[in-house]
Design an enzyme around this catalytic site. Structure first.
Site, short mmCIF file in Angstrom:
data_model
loop_
_atom_site.label_atom_id
_atom_site.label_comp_id
_atom_site.label_asym_id
_atom_site.label_seq_id
_atom_site.Cartn_x
_atom_site.Cartn_y
_atom_site.Cartn_z
N GLY A 131 0.82 -1.21 0.00
CA GLY A 131 0.00 0.00 0.00
C GLY A 131 0.85 1.25 0.00
O GLY A 131 0.95 1.95 1.01
N SER A 133 1.31 3.44 -3.41
CA SER A 133 0.79 4.43 -4.37
C SER A 133 -0.61 4.91 -4.01
O SER A 133 -1.42 4.17 -3.44
CB SER A 133 0.74 3.82 -5.77
OG SER A 133 1.99 3.27 -6.11
N SER A 165 -1.69 -4.19 -6.21
CA SER A 165 -1.75 -5.54 -6.78
C SER A 165 -2.24 -6.52 -5.72
O SER A 165 -1.78 -6.49 -4.57
CB SER A 165 -0.36 -5.98 -7.25
OG SER A 165 0.16 -5.06 -8.16
N GLU A 249 12.63 -4.83 -3.21
CA GLU A 249 11.68 -4.96 -4.32
C GLU A 249 12.36 -4.78 -5.67
O GLU A 249 11.87 -5.27 -6.68
CB GLU A 249 10.57 -3.91 -4.14
CG GLU A 249 9.44 -4.07 -5.12
CD GLU A 249 8.29 -3.06 -4.91
OE1 GLU A 249 8.24 -2.43 -3.84
OE2 GLU A 249 7.47 -2.92 -5.82
C1 LIG Z 1 2.05 -3.77 -12.72
C2 LIG Z 1 2.07 -2.74 -11.64
C3 LIG Z 1 1.86 -3.14 -10.33
C4 LIG Z 1 1.83 -2.19 -9.31
N1 LIG Z 1 1.59 -2.62 -8.04
C5 LIG Z 1 1.58 -1.72 -7.04
C6 LIG Z 1 1.29 -2.15 -5.71
O1 LIG Z 1 1.04 -3.32 -5.46
N2 LIG Z 1 1.29 -1.23 -4.74
C7 LIG Z 1 1.56 0.09 -4.98
O2 LIG Z 1 1.58 0.86 -4.02
N3 LIG Z 1 1.80 0.54 -6.23
C8 LIG Z 1 1.82 -0.34 -7.26
N4 LIG Z 1 2.05 0.10 -8.55
C9 LIG Z 1 2.17 1.53 -8.81
C10 LIG Z 1 3.57 1.99 -9.19
O3 LIG Z 1 4.44 1.91 -8.10
C11 LIG Z 1 3.41 3.40 -9.73
O4 LIG Z 1 2.70 3.28 -10.95
C12 LIG Z 1 4.70 4.07 -9.98
O5 LIG Z 1 5.35 4.33 -8.77
C13 LIG Z 1 4.52 5.39 -10.77
O6 LIG Z 1 3.56 6.21 -10.17
P1 LIG Z 1 2.36 6.84 -11.01
O7 LIG Z 1 1.69 5.73 -11.75
O8 LIG Z 1 1.54 7.66 -10.06
O9 LIG Z 1 3.04 7.77 -12.09
P2 LIG Z 1 3.55 9.27 -11.91
O10 LIG Z 1 4.30 9.37 -10.63
O11 LIG Z 1 2.39 10.18 -12.11
O12 LIG Z 1 4.55 9.38 -13.10
C14 LIG Z 1 4.12 9.62 -14.45
C15 LIG Z 1 5.35 9.75 -15.32
O13 LIG Z 1 6.11 10.89 -14.90
C16 LIG Z 1 7.45 10.50 -14.61
N5 LIG Z 1 7.95 11.24 -13.45
C17 LIG Z 1 7.32 11.38 -12.26
N6 LIG Z 1 8.10 12.10 -11.41
C18 LIG Z 1 9.24 12.38 -12.07
C19 LIG Z 1 10.44 13.08 -11.73
N7 LIG Z 1 10.59 13.61 -10.52
N8 LIG Z 1 11.40 13.17 -12.67
C20 LIG Z 1 11.25 12.63 -13.90
N9 LIG Z 1 10.13 11.96 -14.28
C21 LIG Z 1 9.14 11.84 -13.38
C22 LIG Z 1 7.39 9.02 -14.28
O14 LIG Z 1 8.62 8.38 -14.53
C23 LIG Z 1 6.29 8.53 -15.22
O15 LIG Z 1 6.82 8.26 -16.49
C24 LIG Z 1 2.05 -0.82 -9.60
C25 LIG Z 1 2.26 -0.42 -10.92
C26 LIG Z 1 2.25 -1.34 -11.94
C27 LIG Z 1 2.45 -0.87 -13.34
#
Ligand SMILES: Cc1cc2nc3c(=O)[nH]c(=O)nc-3n(C[C@H](O)[C@H](O)[C@H](O)COP(=O)(O)OP(=O)(O)OC[C@H]3O[C@@H](n4cnc5c(N)ncnc54)[C@H](O)[C@@H]3O)c2cc1C
Length: 385
Positions: A131, A133, A165, A249
């Site tokens: 938990g 994101s 997930s 991780e």
């Molecule tokens: C298959 C899968 C399983 C997952 N399982 C879990 C889970 O079990 N638990 C959980 O908590 N999360 C989970 N996640 C979430 C995952 O950790 C997040 O998707 C990830 O951390 C990115 O966050 P976001 O999706 O909010 O993207 P954002 O943070 O909004 O990012 C969007 C884009 O902007 C870029 N970006 C953001 N900040 C910066 C910066 N400072 N500099 C440069 N570029 C930047 C990122 O690289 C990305 O390309 C999962 C994701 C996937 C795809």
């Protein structure tokens, strides 16, 4: 100190025999349970497989015996999980609990949690969700808004976690929550909690992914009341704890091997005498694979010594997930197989396996932290940011 280091670890004696044991177990299990290989750790959920693996002593391998563990080394564990992934075994059910939630509870949990939960994880029957994101907090994890407030005898949790997930098929989540002011660093005032996913006020709703699968969820907490001892570690220490969890991780063989089944398919399709350009491509992938494996193994060796190789883990994940994508691209260029959507990655035909992997591929560089974010961790570690 700035920089990074990948010291090759000395493998403990007996790892070749262990490898052979795991291979024999996998052959028997495949026959008994009928699973089809897919090297992505997130593909197949099989409680029966996890229980069988637990019975063999291959979950919680490094934990103390008094908590259901087997007191093996991190490098022996590496050998086991590498074999599981290379064979494409259905490891998803116990994966998170074995890799990070169990080790976190071992380090910071209460004695009662260690005694009651760890043996169940090691038996392959207790599963965990991560938990971290939230709808407005992914990469910028320090901005989480889910709040935990003290009550007379515990905590009250309110907020929303997303992309969680397996929350729909796990017993527990370890949630990062805000418990106090963020401070100048924004890393203060965060704490981790053990939340029972069946508790009153927890609502888990599915999010169907691009491939049409239900792995993710949205988890809403509305006045979820939990006892005081569900705080993991120290109040306000959540950032330090979560950073350690992320090193676990990010560095394992699952960051290199997700497309290994397609790599094997590529080598098979190339045959014994591939044309020179294909031979060169396979040679390059093989060399990259060996280098990445050595780096990932080095991180396992560092973790074994109690170090926290945050930068090295970030490098492995960034390079490893790009390698996984390169395998798929090379296969697509080399083999006349059109990806077919709607299959599963472990479907019998190469087209279906390719279709499922192509749809899953974008997630490999996102899950566990995006490559851009990993590079900023690496840059900070190198002292250039
Ligand atoms: C298959 C899968 C399983 C997952 N399982 C879990 C889970 O079990 N638990 C959980 O908590 N999360 C989970 N996640 C979430 C995952 O950790 C997040 O998707 C990830 O951390 C990115 O966050 P976001 O999706 O909010 O993207 P954002 O943070 O909004 O990012 C969007 C884009 O902007 C870029 N970006 C953001 N900040 C910066 C910066 N400072 N500099 C440069 N570029 C930047 C990122 O690289 C990305 O390309 C999962 C994701 C996937 C795809």
């Amino acid at each position: 100190m700035t920089g990074f280091d990948f010291p090759p670890p000395a493998m403990p004696p007996g790892t070749d025999a262990l490898r052979a044991e795991v291979r024999a177990f996998l052959a028997d299990s495949q026959e008994a349970l009928g699973w089809r290989p897919d090297s992505d750790f997130g593909s197949d959920w099989s409680a029966a497989f996890s229980c069988a693996l637990g019975a063999r002593g291959w979950i919680g391998m490094c934990w103390p015996r008094r908590y259901g563990g087997h007191e093996r080394s991190a490098l022996e564990r590496y050998v086991v999980i590498e074999e599981l992934l290379a064979a494409g075994a259905p490891v998803y059910a116990h994966w998170v609990a074995d890799r990070q939630s169990g080790p976190l509870l071992l380090r910071f949990g209460t004695e009662e949690q260690r005694q009651t939960i760890l043996p169940r994880i090691a038996a392959g029957e207790c599963y965990f969700a991560i938990g971290m994101s939230e709808p407005d907090s992914g990469s910028d994890l320090a901005s989480v808004r889910t709040r935990a407030e003290r009550t007379a005898d515990g905590w009250r949790i309110n907020g929303t976690k997303v992309w969680t997930s397996n929350a729909h098929r796990s017993q527990y989540m370890i949630a990062l929550c805000r418990t106090g002011p963020a401070g100048e660093s924004r890393h203060e005032g965060l704490s981790q909690f053990l939340i029972d996913l069946e508790a009153d006020g927890v609502k888990v709703s599915p999010i169907v992914n691009l491939a049409g699968k239900h792995d993710f969820n949205e988890c809403v907490f509305e006045d979820v009341v939990i006892p005081a001892d569900r705080l993991i570690g120290q109040e306000g220490d959540g950032w330090r704890q979560v950073t350690g969890e992320l090193a676990l991780e990010r560095s394992g063989p699952e960051r290199i091997l997700s497309t290994f089944h397609l790599f094997a398919a590529l080598v098979e399709a190339a045959g014994p005498e591939p044309e020179p350009r294909l031979a060169e491509a396979i040679g390059r992938l093989t060399a990259e694979f060996y280098a990445l494996r050595a780096m990932s193994l080095a991180v396992a060796g560092q973790l074994e010594k109690g170090e926290l190789p945050e930068v090295e883990a970030a490098i492995v994940k960034d390079m490893g997930t790009r390698f996984e994508a390169e395998v798929v691209e090379t296969l697509r260029r080399a083999v006349p197989a059109e990806p077919v959507a709607g299959g599963s990655a472990n479907a019998p035909s190469l087209e279906a396996a390719l279709g499922a992997t192509v749809l899953g591929l974008p997630s490999f560089t996102l899950r566990g932290g995006t490559n851009e974010v990993l590079r900023s961790i690496i840059a900070r570690g190198l002292g250039v940011r």
